[in-house]
Design an enzyme around this catalytic site. Structure first.
Site, PDB file in Angstrom:
ATOM      1  N   TYR A  50      -4.726   3.532   8.097  1.00 44.72           N
ATOM      2  CA  TYR A  50      -6.097   3.014   8.230  1.00 44.72           C
ATOM      3  C   TYR A  50      -6.660   3.314   9.616  1.00 44.72           C
ATOM      4  O   TYR A  50      -6.509   4.425  10.105  1.00 44.72           O
ATOM      5  CB  TYR A  50      -6.139   1.499   7.919  1.00 44.72           C
ATOM      6  CG  TYR A  50      -5.269   1.157   6.762  1.00 44.72           C
ATOM      7  CD1 TYR A  50      -5.612   1.621   5.487  1.00 44.72           C
ATOM      8  CD2 TYR A  50      -4.084   0.450   6.904  1.00 44.72           C
ATOM      9  CE1 TYR A  50      -4.790   1.349   4.396  1.00 44.72           C
ATOM     10  CE2 TYR A  50      -3.261   0.180   5.817  1.00 44.72           C
ATOM     11  CZ  TYR A  50      -3.625   0.635   4.584  1.00 44.72           C
ATOM     12  OH  TYR A  50      -2.820   0.381   3.524  1.00 44.72           O
ATOM     13  N   VAL A  98       1.195  -3.794   3.791  1.00 45.76           N
ATOM     14  CA  VAL A  98       1.186  -5.107   4.465  1.00 45.76           C
ATOM     15  C   VAL A  98       2.452  -5.930   4.219  1.00 45.76           C
ATOM     16  O   VAL A  98       2.610  -7.001   4.803  1.00 45.76           O
ATOM     17  CB  VAL A  98      -0.055  -5.986   4.118  1.00 45.76           C
ATOM     18  CG1 VAL A  98      -1.311  -5.452   4.746  1.00 45.76           C
ATOM     19  CG2 VAL A  98      -0.197  -6.183   2.639  1.00 45.76           C
ATOM     20  N   SER A 116       0.794  -1.239   0.000  1.00 42.94           N
ATOM     21  CA  SER A 116       0.000   0.000   0.000  1.00 42.94           C
ATOM     22  C   SER A 116       0.823   1.284   0.000  1.00 42.94           C
ATOM     23  O   SER A 116       0.259   2.362  -0.171  1.00 42.94           O
ATOM     24  CB  SER A 116      -0.940   0.015   1.204  1.00 42.94           C
ATOM     25  OG  SER A 116      -1.988  -0.878   0.971  1.00 42.94           O
ATOM     26  N   LYS A 143       0.402   3.442  -2.949  1.00 40.80           N
ATOM     27  CA  LYS A 143      -0.774   4.331  -3.076  1.00 40.80           C
ATOM     28  C   LYS A 143      -0.405   5.810  -2.970  1.00 40.80           C
ATOM     29  O   LYS A 143      -1.133   6.668  -3.446  1.00 40.80           O
ATOM     30  CB  LYS A 143      -1.818   3.946  -2.023  1.00 40.80           C
ATOM     31  CG  LYS A 143      -2.339   2.519  -2.205  1.00 40.80           C
ATOM     32  CD  LYS A 143      -3.185   2.067  -1.021  1.00 40.80           C
ATOM     33  CE  LYS A 143      -3.659   0.621  -1.208  1.00 40.80           C
ATOM     34  NZ  LYS A 143      -4.427   0.153  -0.040  1.00 40.80           N
TER      35      LYS A 143
HETATM   36  N1  GLN Z   1      -2.297  -5.166  -2.017  1.00 44.04           N
HETATM   37  C1  GLN Z   1      -2.838  -5.147  -0.686  1.00 44.04           C
HETATM   38  C2  GLN Z   1      -4.330  -5.375  -0.724  1.00 44.04           C
HETATM   39  O1  GLN Z   1      -4.953  -4.888  -1.605  1.00 44.04           O
HETATM   40  C3  GLN Z   1      -2.526  -3.832  -0.062  1.00 44.04           C
HETATM   41  C4  GLN Z   1      -3.025  -3.712   1.356  1.00 44.04           C
HETATM   42  C5  GLN Z   1      -2.075  -3.036   2.282  1.00 44.04           C
HETATM   43  O2  GLN Z   1      -0.868  -2.935   2.049  1.00 44.04           O
HETATM   44  N2  GLN Z   1      -2.603  -2.582   3.397  1.00 44.04           N
HETATM   45  O3  GLN Z   1      -4.894  -6.047   0.101  1.00 44.04           O
END
Ligand code: GLN
Length: 308
Positions: free
Chosen positions: A243, A261, A64, A67
């Protein structure tokens, strides 16, 4: 002021010896292969000095954290028009939650939860083929990280596609409301691939310089975005970058940060440094456990905080 290199070395040594390391993400099966013993840290200063510790040069799945870069590119493409399709409020829900989408007519709360990032990816895809959109994302990241070798880990992308049922529901849900406009399969393909980009702490910290230094990379004399836009992306990282753990991150670290993650965190002390840490074990909210602790120690020792 304490010596930055000494503190980074101390943090790397303590984190390496820590026994409570959190849990490596396993809902994307390929991520499970990474050892929880890894720890890396990199700090880049305004004049381009790089202070690193632990496994700072080992690439990991940025997930993520990508992003932040897709948001930067989408704002470059459609400007403030983006905010018609994505909100700017913390969600207070897990990163893959679908619950708010029904109440809020398919408009995701912010660009960093999965739904919001999928909508941002759709903006980058519009008028492009998936390969072109991905090429644009990779070119941008390679430029700001100053490394042409940065690549997508295809095994991670495949693994996520095979198990990405929740992300598929989010994308379809938003497609029904016209928030996602492209072909759902294509949008998801680009999303899974940009999450699967592999980078080291050193490269990630370099990539965060434009956010730390008013939209510019001082040592390259390159203007990437306006100071105003950098400020706003930082504001979103602070309020939404972790989050439903964003409040706690702001409270304990006090810097804008974005987690993934894969166990990475990119954080910036505006005007001072860009920082990347990596420890694959996660806390209950899906954020790197030791990553947060390391940043908390570093920020406290150096007295870096956006809160004075
Ligand atoms: N690629 C992961 C997902 O879509 C990204 C989530 C994350 O890093 N929090 O679940």
């Amino acid at each position: 002021m304490p010596d930055l290199s000494t503190i980074v070395a101390e943090i790397a040594a303590t984190m390496r010896a820590e026994t409570a390391r959190g849990t490596v993400a396993d809902y994307i099966p390929e991520l499970r292969r990474v050892s929880p013993d890894r720890f890396g840290i990199a700090v880049v200063t305004r004049d381009g000095e790089e202070i690193v510790g632990g496994d700072a040069d080992e690439p990991f799945s940025i997930q993520s954290i990508s992003k932040v870069f897709t948001l930067t590119l989408a704002l470059g493409r459609v400007g403030d028009g983006l905010w018609k399709r994505v909100g700017r409020e913390p969600s207070g829900d897990p990163f893959n939650s679908i619950v708010q989408l029904e109440h809020e007519r398919g408009i995701p709360r912010n660009p960093f939860i999965n739904a919001g990032a999928i909508a941002v990816t759709d903006v980058l895809l519009s008028g492009n083929r998936p390969r072109e959109a991905l090429g644009e994302i990779l070119r941008f990241i390679r430029f700001v990280a100053e490394d042409e070798a940065i690549a997508i880990d295809e095994a991670v992308a495949r693994s996520e596609r095979e198990t990405g049922f929740l992300n598929a529901s989010l994308a379809n849900y938003m497609r029904a409301f016209g928030v996602v406009q492209g072909q759902v399969e294509h949008v998801l393909g680009v999303y899974f691939h940009h999450c699967a980009i592999a980078m080291s702490c050193r490269h990630l910290a370099r990539a965060g310089r434009y956010l730390a230094f008013n939209g510019r990379i001082p040592s390259l004399e390159a203007g990437i975005i306006t100071p105003d836009r950098a400020r706003r992306i930082n504001a979103l990282m602070l309020t939404c970058g972790h989050y439903d753990g964003s409040g706690d991150f702001a409270f304990s670290v006090g810097l804008p940060g974005k987690s993934g993650v894969g166990g990475g965190v990119l954080a910036v002390a505006p005007g001072t440094v860009s920082i990347a840490v990596w420890s694959p074990g996660l806390d209950a909210k899906g954020n790197s456990l030791l990553g947060r602790i390391a940043l908390e120690r570093l920020a406290r020792a150096m007295q870096w905080s956006v809160f004075g």
